[in-house]
Design a protein around this motif. Structure first.
Motif, PDB file in Angstrom:
ATOM      1  N   LEU A  17       0.830  -1.197   0.000  1.00  0.00           N
ATOM      2  CA  LEU A  17       0.000   0.000   0.000  1.00  0.00           C
ATOM      3  C   LEU A  17       0.868   1.251   0.000  1.00  0.00           C
ATOM      4  O   LEU A  17       0.591   2.203  -0.725  1.00  0.00           O
ATOM      5  N   TYR A  18       1.926   1.258   0.792  1.00  0.00           N
ATOM      6  CA  TYR A  18       2.826   2.415   0.785  1.00  0.00           C
ATOM      7  C   TYR A  18       3.383   2.658  -0.617  1.00  0.00           C
ATOM      8  O   TYR A  18       3.452   3.793  -1.068  1.00  0.00           O
ATOM      9  N   LEU A  19       3.789   1.591  -1.301  1.00  0.00           N
ATOM     10  CA  LEU A  19       4.340   1.740  -2.646  1.00  0.00           C
ATOM     11  C   LEU A  19       3.302   2.329  -3.606  1.00  0.00           C
ATOM     12  O   LEU A  19       3.634   3.174  -4.442  1.00  0.00           O
ATOM     13  N   ILE A  20       2.058   1.908  -3.473  1.00  0.00           N
ATOM     14  CA  ILE A  20       0.980   2.477  -4.283  1.00  0.00           C
ATOM     15  C   ILE A  20       0.812   3.957  -3.957  1.00  0.00           C
ATOM     16  O   ILE A  20       0.717   4.800  -4.852  1.00  0.00           O
ATOM     17  N   LEU A  21       0.776   4.264  -2.666  1.00  0.00           N
ATOM     18  CA  LEU A  21       0.600   5.659  -2.243  1.00  0.00           C
ATOM     19  C   LEU A  21       1.752   6.527  -2.734  1.00  0.00           C
ATOM     20  O   LEU A  21       1.538   7.643  -3.213  1.00  0.00           O
ATOM     21  N   PHE A  22       2.962   6.022  -2.617  1.00  0.00           N
ATOM     22  CA  PHE A  22       4.124   6.780  -3.074  1.00  0.00           C
ATOM     23  C   PHE A  22       4.031   7.061  -4.570  1.00  0.00           C
ATOM     24  O   PHE A  22       4.280   8.181  -5.022  1.00  0.00           O
ATOM     25  N   GLU A  34     -10.655   5.967  -3.987  1.00  0.00           N
ATOM     26  CA  GLU A  34     -11.004   5.548  -5.350  1.00  0.00           C
ATOM     27  C   GLU A  34      -9.767   5.417  -6.235  1.00  0.00           C
ATOM     28  O   GLU A  34      -9.711   4.537  -7.093  1.00  0.00           O
ATOM     29  N   ASN A  35      -8.770   6.251  -6.033  1.00  0.00           N
ATOM     30  CA  ASN A  35      -7.537   6.158  -6.810  1.00  0.00           C
ATOM     31  C   ASN A  35      -6.673   4.989  -6.358  1.00  0.00           C
ATOM     32  O   ASN A  35      -5.928   4.415  -7.158  1.00  0.00           O
ATOM     33  N   ILE A  36      -6.763   4.657  -5.086  1.00  0.00           N
ATOM     34  CA  ILE A  36      -5.986   3.539  -4.537  1.00  0.00           C
ATOM     35  C   ILE A  36      -6.597   2.211  -4.954  1.00  0.00           C
ATOM     36  O   ILE A  36      -5.889   1.290  -5.366  1.00  0.00           O
ATOM     37  N   GLU A  37      -7.916   2.099  -4.840  1.00  0.00           N
ATOM     38  CA  GLU A  37      -8.596   0.829  -5.124  1.00  0.00           C
ATOM     39  C   GLU A  37      -8.371   0.343  -6.547  1.00  0.00           C
ATOM     40  O   GLU A  37      -8.333  -0.868  -6.786  1.00  0.00           O
ATOM     41  N   SER A  38      -8.199   1.262  -7.482  1.00  0.00           N
ATOM     42  CA  SER A  38      -7.979   0.832  -8.868  1.00  0.00           C
ATOM     43  C   SER A  38      -6.626   0.144  -9.043  1.00  0.00           C
ATOM     44  O   SER A  38      -6.410  -0.562 -10.018  1.00  0.00           O
ATOM     45  N   ARG A  39      -5.726   0.325  -8.086  1.00  0.00           N
ATOM     46  CA  ARG A  39      -4.399  -0.305  -8.146  1.00  0.00           C
ATOM     47  C   ARG A  39      -4.245  -1.449  -7.153  1.00  0.00           C
ATOM     48  O   ARG A  39      -3.258  -2.167  -7.179  1.00  0.00           O
ATOM     49  N   LEU A  46      -8.409  -6.100   3.338  1.00  0.00           N
ATOM     50  CA  LEU A  46      -6.948  -6.056   3.450  1.00  0.00           C
ATOM     51  C   LEU A  46      -6.430  -4.645   3.223  1.00  0.00           C
ATOM     52  O   LEU A  46      -5.444  -4.236   3.843  1.00  0.00           O
ATOM     53  N   LEU A  47      -7.081  -3.894   2.360  1.00  0.00           N
ATOM     54  CA  LEU A  47      -6.713  -2.501   2.154  1.00  0.00           C
ATOM     55  C   LEU A  47      -6.941  -1.708   3.440  1.00  0.00           C
ATOM     56  O   LEU A  47      -6.071  -0.947   3.873  1.00  0.00           O
TER      57      LEU A  47
END
Length: 81
Positions: A17-22, A34-39, A46-47
């Motif tokens: 999740l950190y890598l996605i956020l970064f 919504e931007n996180i869930e697409s990835r 778990l998210l």
């Protein structure tokens, strides 16, 4: 990206999740669900759990719907949060 994220004792999901956020932050995409869930490739539960873990370790904080990545100096290792 700060490599310290790999030394905090976080779960694989929290680091992912950190890598996605970064990546989103680097790309100037708002850090919103919504931007996180697409990835995100796993279940929503778990998210939620990964996000809670990042918050407990001061890696991120929430401001309304937005998520903010905190400076790495504020991060704490698992078990010391």
């Amino acid at each position: 990206m700060d490599n310290k994220i790999f030394k905090l004792g976080l779960s694989v999901e929290a680091v992912s999740l950190y890598l996605i956020l970064f990546d989103l932050d680097f790309s100037k995409v708002p850090l919103e669900r919504e931007n996180i869930e697409s990835r995100w490739n796993a279940a929503s539960k778990l998210l939620d759990k990964a996000l809670e873990e990042l918050e407990m370790n001061n890696v991120v904080s929430r401001k309304g719907e937005a998520i903010l990545i905190n400076p790495s100096a504020a991060w704490t290792e698992t078990g010391t949060a």
